[in-house]
Scaffold this motif. Structure first.
Motif, mmCIF file in Angstrom:
data_model
loop_
_atom_site.group_PDB
_atom_site.id
_atom_site.type_symbol
_atom_site.label_atom_id
_atom_site.label_comp_id
_atom_site.label_asym_id
_atom_site.label_seq_id
_atom_site.Cartn_x
_atom_site.Cartn_y
_atom_site.Cartn_z
ATOM 1 N N GLY A 142 -9.320 2.927 17.706
ATOM 2 C CA GLY A 142 -10.051 2.059 16.778
ATOM 3 C C GLY A 142 -9.285 1.856 15.473
ATOM 4 O O GLY A 142 -9.236 0.746 14.931
ATOM 5 N N VAL A 143 -8.673 2.929 14.959
ATOM 6 C CA VAL A 143 -7.877 2.818 13.734
ATOM 7 C C VAL A 143 -6.650 1.952 13.991
ATOM 8 O O VAL A 143 -6.283 1.109 13.169
ATOM 9 C CB VAL A 143 -7.482 4.219 13.205
ATOM 10 N N LYS A 144 -6.020 2.143 15.151
ATOM 11 C CA LYS A 144 -4.852 1.324 15.509
ATOM 12 C C LYS A 144 -5.259 -0.139 15.590
ATOM 13 O O LYS A 144 -4.545 -1.021 15.095
ATOM 14 C CB LYS A 144 -4.277 1.811 16.840
ATOM 15 N N ALA A 145 -6.405 -0.421 16.200
ATOM 16 C CA ALA A 145 -6.892 -1.799 16.298
ATOM 17 C C ALA A 145 -7.196 -2.371 14.917
ATOM 18 O O ALA A 145 -6.929 -3.556 14.660
ATOM 19 C CB ALA A 145 -8.134 -1.849 17.183
ATOM 20 N N MET A 146 -7.720 -1.535 14.024
ATOM 21 C CA MET A 146 -8.008 -1.987 12.664
ATOM 22 C C MET A 146 -6.706 -2.374 11.948
ATOM 23 O O MET A 146 -6.632 -3.414 11.298
ATOM 24 C CB MET A 146 -8.748 -0.891 11.890
ATOM 25 N N PHE A 147 -5.674 -1.544 12.096
ATOM 26 C CA PHE A 147 -4.375 -1.866 11.486
ATOM 27 C C PHE A 147 -3.784 -3.134 12.101
ATOM 28 O O PHE A 147 -3.215 -3.971 11.391
ATOM 29 C CB PHE A 147 -3.403 -0.697 11.621
ATOM 30 N N ASP A 148 -3.892 -3.265 13.421
ATOM 31 C CA ASP A 148 -3.379 -4.464 14.075
ATOM 32 C C ASP A 148 -4.089 -5.716 13.567
ATOM 33 O O ASP A 148 -3.463 -6.762 13.351
ATOM 34 C CB ASP A 148 -3.528 -4.357 15.597
ATOM 35 N N SER A 149 -5.401 -5.604 13.372
ATOM 36 C CA SER A 149 -6.178 -6.727 12.850
ATOM 37 C C SER A 149 -5.728 -7.095 11.433
ATOM 38 O O SER A 149 -5.581 -8.277 11.106
ATOM 39 C CB SER A 149 -7.662 -6.369 12.855
ATOM 40 N N VAL A 150 -5.503 -6.085 10.606
ATOM 41 C CA VAL A 150 -5.048 -6.337 9.228
ATOM 42 C C VAL A 150 -3.675 -6.993 9.240
ATOM 43 O O VAL A 150 -3.413 -7.946 8.491
ATOM 44 C CB VAL A 150 -5.041 -5.025 8.417
ATOM 45 N N HIS A 151 -2.790 -6.501 10.102
ATOM 46 C CA HIS A 151 -1.446 -7.088 10.186
ATOM 47 C C HIS A 151 -1.516 -8.538 10.661
ATOM 48 O O HIS A 151 -0.773 -9.395 10.174
ATOM 49 C CB HIS A 151 -0.551 -6.270 11.108
ATOM 50 N N ALA A 152 -2.390 -8.823 11.612
ATOM 51 C CA ALA A 152 -2.535 -10.196 12.107
ATOM 52 C C ALA A 152 -3.073 -11.111 11.006
ATOM 53 O O ALA A 152 -2.588 -12.240 10.841
ATOM 54 C CB ALA A 152 -3.460 -10.214 13.322
ATOM 55 N N LYS A 153 -4.062 -10.625 10.244
ATOM 56 C CA LYS A 153 -4.593 -11.434 9.134
ATOM 57 C C LYS A 153 -3.521 -11.670 8.074
ATOM 58 O O LYS A 153 -3.395 -12.780 7.545
ATOM 59 C CB LYS A 153 -5.800 -10.746 8.498
ATOM 60 N N ASP A 154 -2.756 -10.628 7.759
ATOM 61 C CA ASP A 154 -1.682 -10.776 6.775
ATOM 62 C C ASP A 154 -0.636 -11.786 7.243
ATOM 63 O O ASP A 154 -0.147 -12.596 6.461
ATOM 64 C CB ASP A 154 -1.011 -9.430 6.489
ATOM 65 N N ALA A 155 -0.287 -11.730 8.514
ATOM 66 C CA ALA A 155 0.695 -12.669 9.053
ATOM 67 C C ALA A 155 0.164 -14.100 8.991
ATOM 68 O O ALA A 155 0.911 -15.032 8.659
ATOM 69 C CB ALA A 155 1.063 -12.292 10.487
ATOM 70 N N ALA A 156 -1.115 -14.286 9.293
ATOM 71 C CA ALA A 156 -1.710 -15.619 9.222
ATOM 72 C C ALA A 156 -1.704 -16.140 7.783
ATOM 73 O O ALA A 156 -1.388 -17.305 7.536
ATOM 74 C CB ALA A 156 -3.136 -15.589 9.776
ATOM 75 N N VAL A 157 -2.038 -15.268 6.840
ATOM 76 C CA VAL A 157 -2.037 -15.678 5.427
ATOM 77 C C VAL A 157 -0.616 -15.995 4.979
ATOM 78 O O VAL A 157 -0.380 -16.985 4.287
ATOM 79 C CB VAL A 157 -2.681 -14.578 4.548
ATOM 80 N N ARG A 158 0.352 -15.160 5.369
ATOM 81 C CA ARG A 158 1.754 -15.426 5.012
ATOM 82 C C ARG A 158 2.205 -16.769 5.563
ATOM 83 O O ARG A 158 2.877 -17.544 4.882
ATOM 84 C CB ARG A 158 2.652 -14.315 5.545
ATOM 85 N N SER A 159 1.845 -17.067 6.804
ATOM 86 C CA SER A 159 2.218 -18.352 7.407
ATOM 87 C C SER A 159 1.592 -19.510 6.641
ATOM 88 O O SER A 159 2.251 -20.531 6.412
ATOM 89 C CB SER A 159 1.780 -18.402 8.868
#
Length: 147
Positions: free
Chosen positions: A103-120
């Motif tokens: 669950g923690v790994k999934a939470m980090f993956d979700s944050v990284h995906a959101k950050d990548a979307a915002v960066r794009s």
């Protein structure tokens, strides 16, 4: 030691102490008159950059740059809210019994995906804004200190 040398030491100590006190007082006075540091955060840093660069741009280019910054404000709010929400979620996950590593790994993956979307999205906005600037405006921007 001779009596004359013994009498000089208190004077050397007095002058040395006075010099150190004046130095410390100078630091205190200089610190009290220093302006407060500018507020942090990427949006404030970018706003200061736009204000600084806009003085050297044509009015039309400055307007394009300011409008792009104003249009990006909701994006900065979204970034800030996302970061504020992450810490309590992480704290809750750390205190959970039993600990859910997946669950923690999934939470980090979700944050990284959101950050990548915002960066794009930020990169797309920057490219779009730069394409709307005049060649002279892009040259002045290239000559400035980029953030």
């Amino acid at each position: 030691m001779t009596p004359s040398i013994r009498r000089r030491w208190p004077w050397f100590l007095l002058v040395g102490s006075l010099a150190l006190n004046m130095l410390a007082g100078g630091f205190v006075v200089a610190h009290s008159f220093r302006p407060p540091p500018p507020p942090g955060g990427p949006d404030q840093m970018l706003e200061r950059f736009v204000d600084d660069v806009s003085r050297r741009l044509s009015p039309a280019d400055a307007t394009v740059l300011r409008k792009a910054l104003d249009d990006a404000r909701p994006l900065f709010v979204r970034m800030h809210v996302s970061r504020e929400e992450f810490t309590p979620r992480l704290r809750t996950a750390l205190m959970a019994q039993p600990f859910d590593a997946a669950g923690v790994k999934a939470m980090f993956d979700s944050v990284h995906a959101k950050d990548a979307a915002v960066r794009s999205e930020v990169e797309a906005r920057v490219v779009d804004t730069l394409s709307r600037l005049s060649p002279e405006g892009r040259l002045r921007l290239a000559e400035s200190r980029l953030p």
